[in-house]
Write an enzyme that holds these catalytic residues in place. Sequence first.
Site, PDB file in Angstrom:
ATOM      1  N   SER A 154     -48.400  18.530  30.909  1.00 13.72           N
ATOM      2  CA  SER A 154     -48.201  19.859  30.613  1.00 13.72           C
ATOM      3  C   SER A 154     -49.577  20.722  29.957  1.00 13.72           C
ATOM      4  CB  SER A 154     -47.021  20.097  29.779  1.00 13.72           C
ATOM      5  OG  SER A 154     -46.869  21.514  29.353  1.00 13.72           O
ATOM      6  N   TYR A 170     -41.457  18.457  22.541  1.00 11.73           N
ATOM      7  CA  TYR A 170     -42.274  18.374  23.950  1.00 11.73           C
ATOM      8  C   TYR A 170     -43.548  18.488  24.025  1.00 11.73           C
ATOM      9  CZ  TYR A 170     -42.983  20.212  28.720  1.00 11.73           C
ATOM     10  OH  TYR A 170     -43.383  20.324  30.026  1.00 11.73           O
TER      11      TYR A 170
END
Length: 267
Positions: A154, A170
């Site tokens: 990401s 995350y």
Amino acid sequence: MTDTPARSIQQLLDLNGRTALVTGGSRGLGLQMAHALGEAGARLVISARKETDLNEAADELQAAGHDVTPLLANLANEDEVIGLADRAIEVLGHIDILVNNAGATWGAPAEDYPLEGWDKVMTLNVRNLFLLTREVGRKSMIPRRYGRIINIASNAAIGGNRDLMTAVGYNTSKGAVVTFTRALAAEWGAHKITVNAIGPGYFPSKMSKGLRDQHGDEGLIRHVPLQQTGDDEALKGATVMFASDASKHTTGQVLYIDGGCSAMICG
């Protein structure tokens, strides 16, 4: 160099005869990437933890003309991770391409971040991603001296974002995926296995629904150079490139597909 004639770009991107396992393949980015691999000719296994979603995705892929087998698996569970590797190899005969897409997120300020959230994210996004990759590698790719591994990171791997999202677990997990990609590429290059990562930015998806509900698309793209979110085609090219011989001399790399967000600096 060899005397073999150079292949055309169509030949380099052709995945006919190849096999692929896509985790989290029942919706969103995983389903998009499964379509891309199927369109390029690969035989597919997709996995997910929700049977209804998985079967609906398999029906969609089959309707598009792709050879696909759905395998139910909760990749938060170690036994199911190992079982998925074994079942996918049994179905496909071997695994040429592994797309590690399954993942989880958990949003909270760092000072209030619960260990439950940290452990959930780290287990699925890092620990069991490694476990599945290890099993596929040593049971299929290393013995055959061929493999294409695509890890889904990401642009959150680059750092934090206090304005739109506070999700330290995350972000940390995706940073670990980037480092894992580079470390494994260095080790498994000797086995003719490439290991690369794709770092998506904001895509309309179930995982990003909370952000979209809070900020809206306009808020999410305000600082995006291309002024748009990702769509249901944006990952296809990179997926096929990393899965095919078009990237046969590319390993340990991360390609951010985020509308240019990763090119920005503060100030």
